[in-house]
Enzyme design. Structure first.
Site, PDB file in Angstrom:
ATOM      1  N   HIS A 104      40.452  29.285  30.108  1.00 51.85           N
ATOM      2  CA  HIS A 104      39.967  30.479  29.409  1.00 51.85           C
ATOM      3  C   HIS A 104      39.950  30.322  27.885  1.00 51.85           C
ATOM      4  CE1 HIS A 104      39.661  32.400  33.194  1.00 51.85           C
ATOM      5  NE2 HIS A 104      40.893  32.835  33.326  1.00 51.85           N
ATOM      6  N   HIS A 177      37.479  39.744  33.076  1.00 57.72           N
ATOM      7  CA  HIS A 177      38.566  39.335  33.959  1.00 57.72           C
ATOM      8  C   HIS A 177      39.312  40.539  34.559  1.00 57.72           C
ATOM      9  CE1 HIS A 177      41.866  36.922  35.509  1.00 57.72           C
ATOM     10  NE2 HIS A 177      41.300  35.819  35.059  1.00 57.72           N
ATOM     11  N   GLU A 313      35.008  37.232  38.739  1.00 55.29           N
ATOM     12  CA  GLU A 313      34.694  36.790  37.377  1.00 55.29           C
ATOM     13  C   GLU A 313      33.361  36.053  37.400  1.00 55.29           C
ATOM     14  OE1 GLU A 313      38.227  34.484  35.991  1.00 55.29           O
ATOM     15  OE2 GLU A 313      39.131  35.354  37.759  1.00 55.29           O
TER      16      GLU A 313
HETATM   17  C1  GLA Z   1      41.783  32.923  36.373  1.00 59.57           C
HETATM   18  C2  GLA Z   1      42.226  31.653  36.975  1.00 59.57           C
HETATM   19  C3  GLA Z   1      43.504  31.851  37.713  1.00 59.57           C
HETATM   20  C4  GLA Z   1      44.562  32.479  36.848  1.00 59.57           C
HETATM   21  C5  GLA Z   1      44.009  33.739  36.231  1.00 59.57           C
HETATM   22  C6  GLA Z   1      44.949  34.328  35.211  1.00 59.57           C
HETATM   23  O1  GLA Z   1      41.257  33.752  37.296  1.00 59.57           O
HETATM   24  O2  GLA Z   1      41.235  31.093  37.793  1.00 59.57           O
HETATM   25  O3  GLA Z   1      43.953  30.604  38.174  1.00 59.57           O
HETATM   26  O4  GLA Z   1      44.934  31.585  35.827  1.00 59.57           O
HETATM   27  O5  GLA Z   1      42.811  33.489  35.572  1.00 59.57           O
HETATM   28  O6  GLA Z   1      46.249  34.465  35.667  1.00 59.57           O
END
Ligand code: GLA
Length: 348
Positions: A104, A177, A313
């Site tokens: 991210h 998210h 997402e």
């Molecule tokens: C995303 C990732 C997950 C996790 C979340 C945050 O969705 O794919 O693995 O890291 O973010 O906790």
């Protein structure tokens, strides 16, 4: 209706915008991170439910780099292997914040920044946030201007539009998210929610680093087959290495027909009858079943445990910038790109 609310924090004044419609649905979005804080809608008994997980105080969103509740993630959502990539013959290094890889876009993510409230339009229930991300920000090339618009319509669609322009070629794969719990944010496991996804293929991961192998695999005969509605929990505990790597679903699925007219996902809360339909013109969706939540303190004294929320997402595929056979996430210099994701609520 559109209202604003100013909140004093240790890092200055934050502006929250409340959009509400004639169906009693409302959302609260913040210029802190262009974050979605609340999403309230009536359940089958007429009771208002807040269907997204979040923190209890606005202050906590300044360090939203673990759960990413409601976050606008950028420049690149999901993983970038070795936290580096080449573009136009140059190599770029970004932060390693998940082992050797990047998740991210690192600790200085867009969700922790204060965005400009660029415009408010009461007549169409809409707010636009703007972020200027200078050349070299997070290690990425090019000065990027990203605008995120939230609009709540009278037919209960929350439209999230991303509009971007950069002065150099740069990778861009933004996402929202939000963690949904259609039974209400504090109501426990989402495993009995029904889910249907128009996705016939997914991108398997190598191991628990969650970096895709680069293959594109048909969901037929795997726990990833949500083409017909089934509960999220139905196959989640199967002995299947892909699920074991991520302690559940945390994978990118390829949308069969990304468009803004036909939902790619439909989910229903078993207790409330609240239905969520999602639409996008982006090619993929990371379906994450909240596997890493671990008694996390949330809104109104809630405690969010493993699988108490799920994320859809929308994005380019994980590690696409390093995977030539995945659609390219590169935003070309001085071209404007626009993506949209819609979350629509109703009663089943
Ligand atoms: C995303 C990732 C997950 C996790 C979340 C945050 O969705 O794919 O693995 O890291 O973010 O906790």
């Amino acid at each position: 209706m559109l209202q604003t609310q100013e909140i004093e924090t240790t890092k200055g004044t934050i502006t929250n915008i409340i959009l509400s419609n004639n169906q009693e649905t409302s959302v609260v979005v913040s210029n802190l991170g262009a974050t979605l804080l609340n999403f309230k809608t009536q359940d089958k008994n007429g009771k208002l439910q807040d269907i997204v997980l979040g923190f209890d105080t606005i202050e906590e969103y300044f360090s939203n780099t673990d759960t990413y509740f409601g976050a606008s993630v950028g420049r690149i959502a999901n993983r970038t292997e070795t936290a580096s990539f080449s573009l136009n013959g140059e190599t770029f290094q970004i932060d390693k914040n998940e082992g050797d890889n990047n998740l991210h876009s690192g600790p200085n993510g867009y969700q922790t920044r204060v965005w400009e409230v660029e415009s408010l339009d009461k007549s169409i229930n809409q707010v636009t946030f703007k972020l200027d991300s200078p050349d070299g920000d997070q290690g990425y090339p090019g000065h990027l201007t990203l605008k995120i618009t939230y609009q709540l319509t009278d037919d209960n669609q929350l439209k999230i539009t991303y509009q971007a322009i950069s002065d150099k070629d740069t990778p861009l794969s933004p996402t929202n998210h939000s963690y949904f719990n259609l039974n209400g944010h504090a109501s426990g496991s989402i495993e009995n929610h029904l889910l249907q996804l128009n996705a016939s293929a997914y991108t398997p991961i190598k191991d628990s680093t969650s970096i895709p192998t680069g293959q594109i695999v048909n969901v037929e005969g795997t726990p990833f087959d949500f083409r017909h509605p089934k509960t999220i929990g139905q196959d989640i505990n199967q002995t299947f290495d892909q699920l074991q790597f991520a302690s559940g679903y945390d994978h990118n699925l390829l949308l069969d027909d990304p468009n803004l007219q036909t939902a790619f996902a439909t989910a229903v809360g078993d207790k409330t009858g609240i239905k969520l339909e999602a639409f996008t013109n982006l090619p993929g969706v990371q379906f994450y079943s909240g596997n890493f939540l671990n008694n996390h303190p949330g809104k109104n004294q809630a405690s969010y445990d493993k699988r108490h929320g799920f994320c859809l997402e929308t994005q380019f595929f994980p590690n696409a910038i390093n995977t030539p056979n995945f659609p390219s996430p590169v935003l070309k210099a001085n071209e404007t790109n626009s993506y949209q994701t819609i979350y629509k609520v109703s009663i089943e």
